[in-house]
Design a protein around this motif. Structure first.
Motif, short mmCIF file in Angstrom:
data_model
loop_
_atom_site.label_atom_id
_atom_site.label_comp_id
_atom_site.label_asym_id
_atom_site.label_seq_id
_atom_site.Cartn_x
_atom_site.Cartn_y
_atom_site.Cartn_z
N ARG A 46 62.54 39.62 18.99
CA ARG A 46 62.91 39.63 17.57
C ARG A 46 61.69 39.89 16.69
N PHE A 47 60.58 39.22 16.99
CA PHE A 47 59.39 39.37 16.16
C PHE A 47 58.75 40.75 16.34
N LEU A 48 58.74 41.25 17.55
CA LEU A 48 58.20 42.60 17.79
C LEU A 48 59.05 43.65 17.09
N PHE A 49 60.36 43.43 17.06
CA PHE A 49 61.24 44.37 16.36
C PHE A 49 60.90 44.42 14.88
N MET A 50 60.63 43.26 14.29
CA MET A 50 60.24 43.23 12.88
C MET A 50 58.96 44.04 12.66
N TRP A 51 57.96 43.83 13.52
CA TRP A 51 56.70 44.54 13.38
C TRP A 51 56.88 46.05 13.57
N MET A 125 54.24 31.03 12.06
CA MET A 125 55.22 31.99 11.54
C MET A 125 54.59 32.98 10.57
N GLY A 126 53.50 32.60 9.94
CA GLY A 126 52.80 33.50 9.03
C GLY A 126 52.32 34.77 9.72
N TYR A 127 51.99 34.68 11.00
CA TYR A 127 51.57 35.87 11.75
C TYR A 127 52.72 36.85 11.90
N VAL A 128 53.91 36.33 12.06
CA VAL A 128 55.09 37.18 12.16
C VAL A 128 55.30 37.90 10.83
N TYR A 129 55.20 37.15 9.73
CA TYR A 129 55.40 37.74 8.40
C TYR A 129 54.24 38.63 7.97
N GLY A 130 53.15 38.62 8.69
CA GLY A 130 52.00 39.46 8.36
C GLY A 130 52.31 40.95 8.41
#
Length: 167
Positions: A46-51, A125-130
Motif C-alpha cells: 500500500r505504501f509503495l503504491f502511494m510513492w 507514518m511521516g515517511y510514508v507521507y513524505g
C-alpha cells in the motif's frame, strides 16, 4: 540537469514498482498457498503504491504525458499561446507549492511529531507521507525548466504523445 532528474526518477519508479510487484505476489502466495496472509507485505505494498503513484505523476508531468485538455492552447499562436502556457505552468506550480509542498510538509511534520507509526512495519507514518512534498518539489522543478525553455524561445523538450504505441 533535467535528464539526470528524469533518469533518477525513472529508476526509482522501476525499483519501487519491482518491490511492489514482489510484495503483491508474496501476499497472494502466502494467502492462497500457505494459508497465512502476510500483513507486512500488504502494508508495504500500500505504501509503495502511494510513492510510485505520486512520483509517477511528477515524472509524467516532466515527460509532457499528463492528461491535459489542450483545445485552447492549440487554437492560439504567438504571444497569447506563450502567456497561456506560462499561466498553466504557474497554476501547476502554485498547486504543487501550496498543496503538495506546504500542506504535505505540514502533514509530514505533524505525523512525525505525533509519533504515529505504521501497524505492521512500525515505521514513522511521516515517511510514508513524505511522497507528497517530494513529488510537489519535482513538479515545481519541471515547471520551472519548462518556463525557462519557453522564455528562452525554446519549446520544452518533452516526448511527443504521437510517438507512443497508440499513434
Amino acid at each position: 540537469m533535467r535528464k539526470s532528474v528524469d533518469a533518477i526518477l525513472r529508476w526509482a519508479i522501476i525499483a519501487i514498482f519491482t518491490v511492489l510487484v514482489a510484495c503483491v505476489v508474496w501476499q497472494v502466495a502466502s494467502r492462497f498457498i500457505f494459508g497465512t496472509p502476510s500483513t507486512v507485505t500488504d502494508e508495504l505494498a500500500r505504501f509503495l503504491f502511494m510513492w510510485v503513484a505520486l512520483i509517477g505523476g511528477a515524472y509524467t508531468l516532466g515527460q509532457g504525458r499528463h492528461l491535459a485538455i489542450d483545445l485552447l492552447p492549440m487554437t492560439l499562436t504567438g504571444t497569447r499561446k506563450l502567456l497561456l502556457e506560462l499561466l498553466i505552468l504557474a497554476l501547476i506550480c502554485a498547486f504543487a507549492g501550496v498543496v503538495m509542498i506546504y500542506g504535505g510538509s505540514l502533514l509530514v511534520m505533524k505525523t512525525l511529531a505525533s509519533g504515529q507509526v505504521t501497524p505492521s512495519l512500525q515505521i514513522p507514518m511521516g515517511y510514508v507521507y513524505g511522497a507528497i512534498p517530494f513529488s510537489g518539489a519535482v513538479m515545481i522543478f519541471y515547471c520551472l525548466t519548462f518556463a525557462a525553455d519557453l522564455l528562452n524561445g525554446k519549446r520544452p523538450q518533452i516526448e511527443s504523445i504521437s510517438a507512443g504505441p497508440l499513434s
